[in-house]
Design a protein around this motif. Structure first.
Motif, PDB file in Angstrom:
ATOM      1  N   GLY A  15      39.177  40.096  41.353  1.00  8.35           N
ATOM      2  CA  GLY A  15      39.188  41.325  40.563  1.00  8.35           C
ATOM      3  C   GLY A  15      38.064  41.426  39.558  1.00  8.35           C
ATOM      4  O   GLY A  15      38.297  41.615  38.370  1.00  8.35           O
ATOM      5  N   THR A  89      36.310  35.816  39.480  1.00  7.85           N
ATOM      6  CA  THR A  89      36.744  36.038  38.084  1.00  7.85           C
ATOM      7  C   THR A  89      36.923  34.723  37.336  1.00  7.85           C
ATOM      8  O   THR A  89      37.080  33.651  37.937  1.00  7.85           O
ATOM      9  CB  THR A  89      38.117  36.738  38.052  1.00  7.85           C
ATOM     10  N   THR A  92      40.239  33.222  38.587  1.00  7.39           N
ATOM     11  CA  THR A  92      40.205  32.491  39.858  1.00  7.39           C
ATOM     12  C   THR A  92      39.455  31.167  39.700  1.00  7.39           C
ATOM     13  O   THR A  92      39.887  30.131  40.229  1.00  7.39           O
ATOM     14  CB  THR A  92      39.555  33.376  40.952  1.00  7.39           C
TER      15      THR A  92
END
Ligand SMILES: Cc1cc2nc3c(=O)[nH]c(=O)nc-3n(C[C@H](O)[C@H](O)[C@H](O)COP(=O)(O)O)c2cc1C
Length: 185
Positions: A15, A89, A92
């Motif tokens: 994201g 991100t 992550t």
């Protein structure tokens, strides 16, 4: 899920809007790429104007809609020669460093490690001050020391190459593809 004869490149999208369009353009220019999305990745893609239907014209697309990350079963059958996570991100990257796998992308990262597949990660957090593209304009962000520490730790993981720029991502992917051993015709 259909099994294919030729191994493919698994490309995780998280994201992040950081060079998202450019990452997709690079993925689109390559042969045999499958996209694996986190739930946030799917939302952010739409915020930046990329519809799932459109992506499906260029890629096989796996969404994060099972608790067990069912598509990772493909990794056990030699379906992939490598994994790219771009863009990645802070969330992550942190999970990957800690060994957590509770999204589709953290799961493909973990499976790549367990199957000894090379992994390339384009991390968003690489400097204390960075320019990044929001859905409307360019903004300045200030990654925290914890974010930068996770990016550094990720780069020290075996089998993982962390890249900080688009040019670095392109050359790492090209080098990976060039090193693949192709069966004799
Ligand atoms: C428009 C938009 C852009 C975002 N860009 C980033 C980003 O560049 N880096 C980042 O770490 N998080 C970014 N986020 C926040 C992540 O989407 C959020 O932390 C999410 O929980 C990450 O989940 P994932 O790592 O599973 O994809 C962004 C969110 C939005 C709405």
């Amino acid at each position: 899920m259909k099994r294919l004869d030729e191994p493919r490149l698994a490309w995780g999208i998280t994201g992040s809007g950081h060079f998202l369009r450019e990452c997709l353009d690079l993925a689109c220019s390559l042969p045999n790429v499958d996209l694996f999305l986190t739930r946030a990745g799917e939302e952010v893609l739409q915020m930046y104007g990329h519809r799932l239907d459109g992506l499906r014209e260029d890629f096989r697309v796996f969404r994060d809609n099972t608790a067990s990350a069912a598509p990772v079963g493909l990794f056990y059958h030699g379906q992939y020669h490598g994994v790219v996570v771009a863009p990645a991100t802070s969330n992550t990257v942190a999970k990957c460093v800690l060994g957590l796998s509770d999204t589709l992308v953290t799961n493909i990262f973990a499976q790549a490690g367990k199957c000894r597949l090379p992994t390339i990660v384009f991390a968003c957090d690489t400097a204390p001050e960075m320019e990044t593209e929001s859905p409307k304009d360019w903004v300045t962000v200030y990654p925290r020391p914890v974010d930068l520490a996770h990016t550094g730790a990720l780069a020290r993981m075996p089998g993982v190459q962390v890249v900080e720029t688009l040019a670095g991502l392109r050359s790492a992917v090209e080098a990976h593809l060039a090193a693949l051993v192709r069966p004799a015709p």
